[in-house]
Design a protein around this motif. Structure first.
Motif, PDB file in Angstrom:
ATOM      1  N   ILE A  91       0.846  -1.201   0.000  1.00 15.49           N
ATOM      2  CA  ILE A  91       0.000   0.000   0.000  1.00 15.49           C
ATOM      3  C   ILE A  91       0.878   1.247   0.000  1.00 15.49           C
ATOM      4  CG2 ILE A  91      -1.775   1.279   1.244  1.00 15.49           C
ATOM      5  CD1 ILE A  91      -2.697  -1.435   2.423  1.00 15.49           C
ATOM      6  N   LEU A  92       1.921   1.248   0.838  1.00 19.91           N
ATOM      7  CA  LEU A  92       2.833   2.399   0.902  1.00 19.91           C
ATOM      8  C   LEU A  92       3.493   2.662  -0.449  1.00 19.91           C
ATOM      9  CD1 LEU A  92       4.542   1.592   4.328  1.00 19.91           C
ATOM     10  CD2 LEU A  92       2.890   3.430   3.890  1.00 19.91           C
ATOM     11  N   ILE A  93       3.975   1.616  -1.071  1.00 15.69           N
ATOM     12  CA  ILE A  93       4.664   1.777  -2.364  1.00 15.69           C
ATOM     13  C   ILE A  93       3.692   2.268  -3.430  1.00 15.69           C
ATOM     14  CG2 ILE A  93       5.819   0.516  -4.232  1.00 15.69           C
ATOM     15  CD1 ILE A  93       7.026  -1.290  -1.976  1.00 15.69           C
ATOM     16  N   THR A  94       2.475   1.745  -3.421  1.00 11.01           N
ATOM     17  CA  THR A  94       1.479   2.185  -4.404  1.00 11.01           C
ATOM     18  C   THR A  94       1.139   3.655  -4.205  1.00 11.01           C
ATOM     19  OG1 THR A  94       0.577  -0.055  -4.473  1.00 11.01           O
ATOM     20  CG2 THR A  94      -0.774   1.697  -5.407  1.00 11.01           C
ATOM     21  N   LEU A  95       0.933   4.077  -2.962  1.00  6.94           N
ATOM     22  CA  LEU A  95       0.655   5.493  -2.686  1.00  6.94           C
ATOM     23  C   LEU A  95       1.837   6.365  -3.072  1.00  6.94           C
ATOM     24  CD1 LEU A  95      -1.156   5.175   0.755  1.00  6.94           C
ATOM     25  CD2 LEU A  95      -2.185   5.981  -1.386  1.00  6.94           C
ATOM     26  N   LYS A  96       3.043   5.891  -2.806  1.00  3.67           N
ATOM     27  CA  LYS A  96       4.254   6.639  -3.160  1.00  3.67           C
ATOM     28  C   LYS A  96       4.336   6.843  -4.672  1.00  3.67           C
ATOM     29  CE  LYS A  96       8.187   4.576  -3.683  1.00  3.67           C
ATOM     30  NZ  LYS A  96       9.480   3.859  -3.545  1.00  3.67           N
ATOM     31  N   GLU A  97       3.962   5.826  -5.423  1.00  2.83           N
ATOM     32  CA  GLU A  97       4.038   5.906  -6.882  1.00  2.83           C
ATOM     33  C   GLU A  97       2.857   6.645  -7.501  1.00  2.83           C
ATOM     34  OE1 GLU A  97       6.474   1.671  -7.505  1.00  2.83           O
ATOM     35  OE2 GLU A  97       4.340   1.806  -7.983  1.00  2.83           O
ATOM     36  N   GLU A  98       1.670   6.382  -6.980  1.00  2.06           N
ATOM     37  CA  GLU A  98       0.459   6.930  -7.595  1.00  2.06           C
ATOM     38  C   GLU A  98       0.123   8.344  -7.113  1.00  2.06           C
ATOM     39  OE1 GLU A  98      -1.497   5.117 -10.004  1.00  2.06           O
ATOM     40  OE2 GLU A  98       0.377   3.989  -9.951  1.00  2.06           O
ATOM     41  N   GLY A  99       0.542   8.689  -5.889  1.00  2.00           N
ATOM     42  CA  GLY A  99       0.212   9.993  -5.327  1.00  2.00           C
ATOM     43  C   GLY A  99       0.626  11.169  -6.200  1.00  2.00           C
ATOM     44  N   PRO A 100       1.891  11.248  -6.558  1.00  2.00           N
ATOM     45  CA  PRO A 100       2.311  12.355  -7.428  1.00  2.00           C
ATOM     46  C   PRO A 100       1.599  12.363  -8.781  1.00  2.00           C
ATOM     47  CG  PRO A 100       4.210  11.334  -6.375  1.00  2.00           C
ATOM     48  CD  PRO A 100       3.037  10.453  -6.081  1.00  2.00           C
ATOM     49  N   LYS A 101       1.294  11.177  -9.315  1.00  2.00           N
ATOM     50  CA  LYS A 101       0.550  11.107 -10.581  1.00  2.00           C
ATOM     51  C   LYS A 101      -0.828  11.737 -10.426  1.00  2.00           C
ATOM     52  CE  LYS A 101       2.396   6.568 -11.996  1.00  2.00           C
ATOM     53  NZ  LYS A 101       1.959   5.188 -12.327  1.00  2.00           N
ATOM     54  N   ALA A 102      -1.474  11.471  -9.288  1.00  2.00           N
ATOM     55  CA  ALA A 102      -2.824  11.992  -9.076  1.00  2.00           C
ATOM     56  C   ALA A 102      -2.832  13.510  -9.036  1.00  2.00           C
ATOM     57  CB  ALA A 102      -3.396  11.431  -7.776  1.00  2.00           C
ATOM     58  N   GLN A 113      -0.761  15.447 -10.592  1.00  2.00           N
ATOM     59  CA  GLN A 113      -0.485  15.921 -11.953  1.00  2.00           C
ATOM     60  C   GLN A 113      -1.653  15.658 -12.896  1.00  2.00           C
ATOM     61  OE1 GLN A 113       2.231  17.643 -13.114  1.00  2.00           O
ATOM     62  NE2 GLN A 113       2.834  17.774 -10.948  1.00  2.00           N
ATOM     63  N   HIS A 114      -2.337  14.536 -12.685  1.00  2.00           N
ATOM     64  CA  HIS A 114      -3.431  14.129 -13.583  1.00  2.00           C
ATOM     65  C   HIS A 114      -4.625  13.668 -12.743  1.00  2.00           C
ATOM     66  CE1 HIS A 114      -0.477  14.335 -16.800  1.00  2.00           C
ATOM     67  NE2 HIS A 114       0.310  13.555 -16.088  1.00  2.00           N
ATOM     68  N   PRO A 115      -5.324  14.587 -12.097  1.00  2.00           N
ATOM     69  CA  PRO A 115      -6.385  14.208 -11.149  1.00  2.00           C
ATOM     70  C   PRO A 115      -7.590  13.532 -11.784  1.00  2.00           C
ATOM     71  CG  PRO A 115      -6.315  16.600 -11.463  1.00  2.00           C
ATOM     72  CD  PRO A 115      -5.104  16.046 -12.132  1.00  2.00           C
ATOM     73  N   THR A 116      -7.713  13.573 -13.108  1.00  2.00           N
ATOM     74  CA  THR A 116      -8.850  12.916 -13.758  1.00  2.00           C
ATOM     75  C   THR A 116      -8.456  11.623 -14.459  1.00  2.00           C
ATOM     76  OG1 THR A 116      -8.594  14.254 -15.765  1.00  2.00           O
ATOM     77  CG2 THR A 116     -10.079  15.103 -14.065  1.00  2.00           C
ATOM     78  N   ASP A 117      -7.263  11.116 -14.174  1.00  2.00           N
ATOM     79  CA  ASP A 117      -6.872   9.816 -14.724  1.00  2.00           C
ATOM     80  C   ASP A 117      -7.557   8.715 -13.914  1.00  2.00           C
ATOM     81  OD1 ASP A 117      -4.841   8.177 -16.456  1.00  2.00           O
ATOM     82  OD2 ASP A 117      -4.673   7.375 -14.416  1.00  2.00           O
ATOM     83  N   TYR A 118      -8.401   7.944 -14.559  1.00  2.00           N
ATOM     84  CA  TYR A 118      -9.235   6.983 -13.840  1.00  2.00           C
ATOM     85  C   TYR A 118      -8.410   5.923 -13.120  1.00  2.00           C
ATOM     86  CZ  TYR A 118     -12.664   3.439 -12.708  1.00  2.00           C
ATOM     87  OH  TYR A 118     -13.427   2.528 -12.015  1.00  2.00           O
ATOM     88  N   ASP A 119      -7.423   5.355 -13.797  1.00  2.00           N
ATOM     89  CA  ASP A 119      -6.664   4.268 -13.185  1.00  2.00           C
ATOM     90  C   ASP A 119      -5.924   4.728 -11.941  1.00  2.00           C
ATOM     91  OD1 ASP A 119      -7.482   2.386 -15.055  1.00  2.00           O
ATOM     92  OD2 ASP A 119      -5.843   2.841 -16.421  1.00  2.00           O
ATOM     93  N   THR A 120      -5.332   5.917 -12.008  1.00  2.00           N
ATOM     94  CA  THR A 120      -4.635   6.456 -10.843  1.00  2.00           C
ATOM     95  C   THR A 120      -5.610   6.699  -9.706  1.00  2.00           C
ATOM     96  OG1 THR A 120      -2.979   7.507 -12.259  1.00  2.00           O
ATOM     97  CG2 THR A 120      -3.181   8.337 -10.015  1.00  2.00           C
ATOM     98  N   ALA A 121      -6.752   7.302 -10.028  1.00  4.86           N
ATOM     99  CA  ALA A 121      -7.764   7.571  -9.002  1.00  4.86           C
ATOM    100  C   ALA A 121      -8.265   6.276  -8.372  1.00  4.86           C
ATOM    101  CB  ALA A 121      -8.929   8.350  -9.611  1.00  4.86           C
ATOM    102  N   ALA A 122      -8.442   5.248  -9.178  1.00  7.06           N
ATOM    103  CA  ALA A 122      -8.919   3.964  -8.668  1.00  7.06           C
ATOM    104  C   ALA A 122      -7.900   3.343  -7.724  1.00  7.06           C
ATOM    105  CB  ALA A 122      -9.219   3.017  -9.826  1.00  7.06           C
ATOM    106  N   ASN A 123      -6.628   3.411  -8.104  1.00  9.06           N
ATOM    107  CA  ASN A 123      -5.585   2.834  -7.255  1.00  9.06           C
ATOM    108  C   ASN A 123      -5.504   3.533  -5.908  1.00  9.06           C
ATOM    109  OD1 ASN A 123      -4.736   0.822  -9.057  1.00  9.06           O
ATOM    110  ND2 ASN A 123      -3.389   2.240 -10.142  1.00  9.06           N
ATOM    111  N   ILE A 124      -5.585   4.855  -5.921  1.00  3.14           N
ATOM    112  CA  ILE A 124      -5.511   5.603  -4.667  1.00  3.14           C
ATOM    113  C   ILE A 124      -6.745   5.343  -3.807  1.00  3.14           C
ATOM    114  CG2 ILE A 124      -5.594   7.949  -3.705  1.00  3.14           C
ATOM    115  CD1 ILE A 124      -3.642   8.754  -5.901  1.00  3.14           C
ATOM    116  N   MET A 125      -7.909   5.291  -4.427  1.00  2.00           N
ATOM    117  CA  MET A 125      -9.133   5.049  -3.669  1.00  2.00           C
ATOM    118  C   MET A 125      -9.082   3.696  -2.967  1.00  2.00           C
ATOM    119  SD  MET A 125     -13.106   5.336  -4.946  1.00  2.00           S
ATOM    120  CE  MET A 125     -13.378   7.059  -4.531  1.00  2.00           C
ATOM    121  N   TRP A 126      -8.632   2.678  -3.656  1.00  2.00           N
ATOM    122  CA  TRP A 126      -8.585   1.349  -3.049  1.00  2.00           C
ATOM    123  C   TRP A 126      -7.469   1.260  -2.004  1.00  2.00           C
ATOM    124  CZ3 TRP A 126     -11.712  -1.883  -1.546  1.00  2.00           C
ATOM    125  CH2 TRP A 126     -11.430  -3.242  -1.343  1.00  2.00           C
TER     126      TRP A 126
END
Length: 385
Positions: free
Chosen positions: A218-229, A231-244
Motif C-alpha cells: 500500500i505504501l509503495i502504491t501510494l508513493k508511486e500513484e500519489g504524485p501522478k494523481a 499531476q493528472h487528477p482525472t486519470d481513472y486508473d490512478t484515481a482507482a488505485n488511490i481510492m482502493w
C-alpha cells in the motif's frame, strides 16, 4: 504473530457508474436521511446520480457536515432524523461525512443521556440505525471500518469511538467522483492513508511477514500513484488505485496479528481541535518527530521500511533511519504539505496546552509499547516546531 479476531461485514461496490447500485442496496421502504458536506456533490453530478438511483424513496436531506465533523452539527441531524422517523442513513461524501453519520446512527437510539458520552466516555453501543455510504474522497478508510472521530466545538475536544454496530452495510466507491476534488483535499487524502499504514506497520516485528508486505504494498502504491494523481487528477486508473489504497489502509486487514501505534493520531487530534489544522497535515507534522524520538524502539521496522519502501541501504543504522525519516518528510512535502508547526503559526503555548489537556484526562501509555507519556508528547511536539 499475535492472536487476533477479524470481522468486517462491509459490502464494497467499486467502479465507475456504480452509484446506480443504490437502487438495489437501500431497502425499498426505507425513510432515508441523506447526509453530505458542503454541497460539492450538487456541482459534480454525484447528487443527481444518488437521487436518480433512489427515486421513489422518501429522502430527507441534511447538508453541512464539516471536515472534522462537529458534535453540535451532528446533533441537529439527530433531531431531524427523529422528527422525520428516519430508519436508514446514507452518507454521501468523504471520511468526515461518513464519520459523522456513524455518530448520527449511534446517537438516534442512544438511551444513556448525552450522546457525547459515546465519544468522551466510550459508552458501549447496544443499537444503531443501519447506514450506507457513497465515497467521494479517498482518505480515512471510514467507508470500510467501524471507527469515527468527532469534534466538539464548545470544548475544543476531538475524540474517537467505534463499535461493531457502526460498520456501513455497504459502501460505493466510484473513482470518478474524485475528479473534481481540490488538490489540497486529494493530497491530504494520500498523506492520511499513508500515515494510517505506518501507524499499523512501524512498530516492532512479531513475525508477520504477510501483514508487513501487505502494508508495504500500500505504501509503495501510494508513493508511486500519489504524485501522478496531483499531476493528472482525472486519470481513472490512478484515481482507482488511490481510492482502493485508502480503503485497504484502514479496513482492518493489515492490523491483524500485529502491534499498532496511533500515538501520532492522538497527538495530531489536539492540533486539529485547537487550531483547525487539516487532520492529514497534523499527522505530517507529528509523525517525523515521533519516528526520530522513538527510533530505538522502532529500529528494526524503521530500517525495514527504509529498505523496502524507499530503497535506503547505505550507511549505518542511525544514518539509514534518519534518511528514512527524511524520505517520508520529502514525500509529504512533495504533496504540498508542510511538516513543521511553525508553518501553521503554532508555537510553544499550544504544546503546553496539549500537555495540560493530556494531564487532565490522564492520558498515558501511548504507542505500541505503551511507553509514550505526557512528557514524551511534549518532547515530540517540541521537536516538531
Amino acid at each position: 504473530m499475535n492472536n487476533f479476531n477479524f470481522y468486517n461485514p462491509v459490502k464494497i461496490i467499486f467502479g465507475k457508474g456504480q452509484i446506480a447500485a443504490l437502487t438495489a442496496e437501500v431497502p425499498a421502504n426505507a425513510r432515508i436521511l441523506m447526509a453530505y458536506g458542503g454541497g460539492s456533490i450538487k456541482k459534480n453530478g454525484v447528487y443527481e446520480q444518488v437521487t436518480n438511483a433512489l427515486k421513489g424513496h422518501t429522502i430527507v436531506e441534511f447538508g453541512g457536515i464539516e471536515p472534522n465533523p462537529r458534535y453540535e452539527t451532528l446533533m441537529q441531524a439527530v433531531e431531524l432524523a427523529k422528527k422525520e422517523q428516519i430508519d436508514f442513513v446514507l452518507a454521501v461524501g468523504g471520511g468526515s461525512v461518513i464519520d459523522g453519520v456513524k455518530f448520527i446512527v449511534a446517537a438516534i437510539p442512544f438511551e444513556g443521556g448525552d450522546p457525547w458520552r459515546i465519544c468522551s466516555e466510550k459508552v458501549p453501543l447496544t443499537k444503531a440505525l443501519p447506514f450506507g455510504a457513497v465515497l467521494t474522497l479517498p482518505a480515512t478508510g471510514s467507508e470500510m471500518n467501524s471507527g469515527s472521530v468527532i469534534t466538539r466545538e464548545e470544548t475544543r475536544e476531538k475524540f474517537s469511538f467505534g463499535s461493531p454496530l457502526t460498520f456501513p452495510k455497504f459502501s460505493i466507491l466510484d473513482p470518478e467522483t474524485t475528479f473534481s476534488l481540490p488538490l489540497r483535499q486529494l493530497s491530504n487524502g494520500i498523506a492520511d492513508a499513508f500515515t494510517h499504514v505506518l501507524e499499523q506497520y512501524l512498530t516492532y516485528p512479531v513475525n508477520a511477514p504477510l501483514q508487513d508486505r501487505l502494508a508495504e504494498s500500500i505504501l509503495i502504491t501510494l508513493k508511486e500513484e500519489g504524485p501522478k494523481a496531483l499531476q493528472h487528477p482525472t486519470d481513472y486508473d490512478t484515481a482507482a488505485n488511490i481510492m482502493w489504497c485508502a480503503t485497504m489502509a484502514l479496513n482492518g486487514v493489515i492490523r491483524v496479528g500485529v502491534p499498532t501505534d496511533w500515538a501520532t493520531h492522538m497527538i495530531g487530534h489536539e492540533l486539529t481541535a485547537l487550531h483547525g489544522i487539516d487532520h492529514a497535515r497534523t499527522l505530517a507534522i507529528v509523525l517525523p518527530s515521533l519516528l526520530r524520538y522513538k527510533r530505538d524502539t522502532k529500529r528494526e521496522k524503521l530500517l525495514q521500511y527504509g529498505e523496502r519502501v524507499w530503497q535506503i541501504t547505505q550507511g549505518n543504522d542511525e544514518e539509514r533511519m534518519e534518511a528514512t525519516v527524511q524520505a517520508t518528510v520529502h514525500f509529504f512535502e512533495s504533496l504540498d504539505i508542510p511538516t513543521r508547526l511553525k508553518d501553521y503559526e503554532v508555537d510553544k503555548a499550544t504544546i503546553q496546552e496539549i500537555v495540560r489537556r493530556f494531564e487532565k484526562r490522564g492520558v498515558k501509555n501511548l504507542g505500541e509499547r505503551g511507553d509514550i507519556q505526557v512528557a514524551d508528547v511534549e518532547q515530540i511536539l517540541t521537536m516538531s516546531l
